[in-house]
Scaffold this active site. Structure first.
Site, PDB file in Angstrom:
ATOM      1  N   ASP A  20      -1.504  14.031 -10.003  1.00 40.69           N
ATOM      2  CA  ASP A  20      -2.782  13.364 -10.194  1.00 40.69           C
ATOM      3  C   ASP A  20      -3.209  13.585 -11.646  1.00 40.69           C
ATOM      4  OD1 ASP A  20      -5.493  12.688 -10.352  1.00 40.69           O
ATOM      5  OD2 ASP A  20      -5.930  13.370  -8.317  1.00 40.69           O
ATOM      6  N   GLU A 116     -10.330  24.591  -8.411  1.00 39.80           N
ATOM      7  CA  GLU A 116     -10.251  23.180  -8.000  1.00 39.80           C
ATOM      8  C   GLU A 116     -10.470  23.181  -6.500  1.00 39.80           C
ATOM      9  OE1 GLU A 116      -9.720  20.453  -6.244  1.00 39.80           O
ATOM     10  OE2 GLU A 116      -7.635  19.986  -6.717  1.00 39.80           O
ATOM     11  N   GLU A 125     -13.534  19.345   3.829  1.00 38.24           N
ATOM     12  CA  GLU A 125     -12.281  20.092   3.718  1.00 38.24           C
ATOM     13  C   GLU A 125     -12.120  20.742   2.350  1.00 38.24           C
ATOM     14  OE1 GLU A 125      -9.082  17.546   5.004  1.00 38.24           O
ATOM     15  OE2 GLU A 125      -9.682  17.681   7.102  1.00 38.24           O
ATOM     16  N   HIS A 265      -6.136  11.405  -6.363  1.00 38.43           N
ATOM     17  CA  HIS A 265      -5.660  11.591  -4.985  1.00 38.43           C
ATOM     18  C   HIS A 265      -6.821  11.669  -3.988  1.00 38.43           C
ATOM     19  CE1 HIS A 265      -6.599  15.873  -5.703  1.00 38.43           C
ATOM     20  NE2 HIS A 265      -6.557  16.017  -4.400  1.00 38.43           N
TER      21      HIS A 265
END
Length: 341
Positions: A20, A116, A125, A265
């Site tokens: 990504d 991240e 999530e 992504h």
């Protein structure tokens, strides 16, 4: 071990993130263009994964980096990466959940926390709770968080992949199949990539937060209500939700997941409207709605998302409002007259 962490042992998950480019470039630039913030500093990488962000920090001049990773990736991948790049004197890979980590008794708190942690539509999530735990327990006063600010946006949109495509599939009309598919998809958010032309509005801020002071309790429920005027005519078939994160430093870096930005992504989250609520709107049509993003009672890392269409004739409009309703046209005209006097 928690299923959340074992799922991250699948290397294809990390391949997706490492390929990504907007994600990679944002973190790399945020660190390397602000080397003065990292020079001789102590850094904590929460959820270090493969260890690449820890390596960036070390290469930027950090004196010590704690690479905290709960999954077995810590010993299977991150250690190798740090050794292969000659950074073992700086980066200490620690196989632990951040909530179980204890600083060495003689160690100082950290100057910077990097992570991240973002999930779909920012929070779903994701692992922000763990980052906030690290902030509250390990970050020095006036320490920095990378990223430091987050914004969630929402816009009414078209969803052509669920409509237009099915009108002619190699010469076959699959409209009724598409209708059943949309009914199925309207029960849960769709993660997909929209184009700029699919947006009926450039997007409004649904939620903003600073990671320096937000609490986990504030994240249990986020509620938002507004009326927006469409900026182009089109088919209103859903609501598109995306996020941006901003990093500190003189060289400010923003990572955006907007349809207007290069694809990531994360893509975007689209809440598909029930078919009976879809309609073709003119430019400047008012769209009134309410969004509720609520933490799941069964899994604190997951969020339930609810969008409700409201009646624009009943709901209070922002002032000024550029929609075509008479009251808003008159208000806007009145405000313009006041500006000229």
């Amino acid at each position: 071990m928690n299923t959340y962490f074992t799922e991250y042992e699948n290397l294809e998950v990390h391949e997706l993130m490492l390929r990504d480019r907007p994600r990679q470039e944002a973190y790399y630039n945020a660190i390397m263009k602000n080397k003065e913030l990292f020079k001789d500093k102590v850094v904590m990488d929460v959820g270090a994964g493969t260890g690449i962000l820890s390596a960036f920090c070390a290469q930027a001049g950090a004196r010590l980096v704690y690479a905290i990773e709960a999954s077995n990736l810590a010993t299977k991948v991150a250690l190798d990466l740090i050794e292969d790049n000659g950074l073992t004197n700086i980066v200490k890979v620690i196989h632990s959940q951040i909530e179980d980590f204890v600083l060495p008794s003689s160690a100082e708190k950290v100057d910077i926390i990097i992570s991240e942690w973002m999930g779909f539509y920012l929070l779903h999530e994701g692992m922000l709770d763990s980052v906030l735990f690290a902030r509250d327990n390990f970050l020095k006063p006036n320490g920095l968080l990378f990223p430091s600010e987050c914004t969630i946006y929402v816009a009414p949109c078209s969803v052509p992949s669920l409509y237009d495509y099915w009108q002619n599939v190699d010469g076959v009309n699959m409209g009724k199949f598409a209708s059943k598919l949309r009914l199925q998809k309207s029960t849960r958010p769709e993660i997909t990539q929209l184009t700029p032309n699919d947006l009926l509005h450039e997007g409004i801020v649904f939620h903003w937060m600073s990671l320096l002071d937000v609490s986990t309790q504030e994240l249990n429920e986020i509620r938002f209500k507004d009326v927006v005027a469409t900026q182009i005519a089109g088919k209103h078939q859903g609501f598109c939700i995306w996020f941006e994160v901003q990093f500190p430093g003189e060289e400010s870096v923003v990572l955006s997941t907007s349809p207007l930005a290069p694809e990531t992504h994360w893509k975007q989250c689209v809440v598909v409207l029930p078919e009976e609520n879809c309609e073709t709107l003119d430019e400047k049509s008012p769209v009134a709605f309410q969004i509720l993003m609520k933490r799941s009672a069964n899994d604190a890392r997951k969020y339930n998302l609810e969008v409700e269409l409201l009646d624009p004739n009943v709901e209070e409009h922002p002032v000024p409002c550029s929609c075509h309703m008479t009251k808003c046209i008159l208000t806007e005209a009145h405000l313009k007259m006041m500006d000229t006097t």
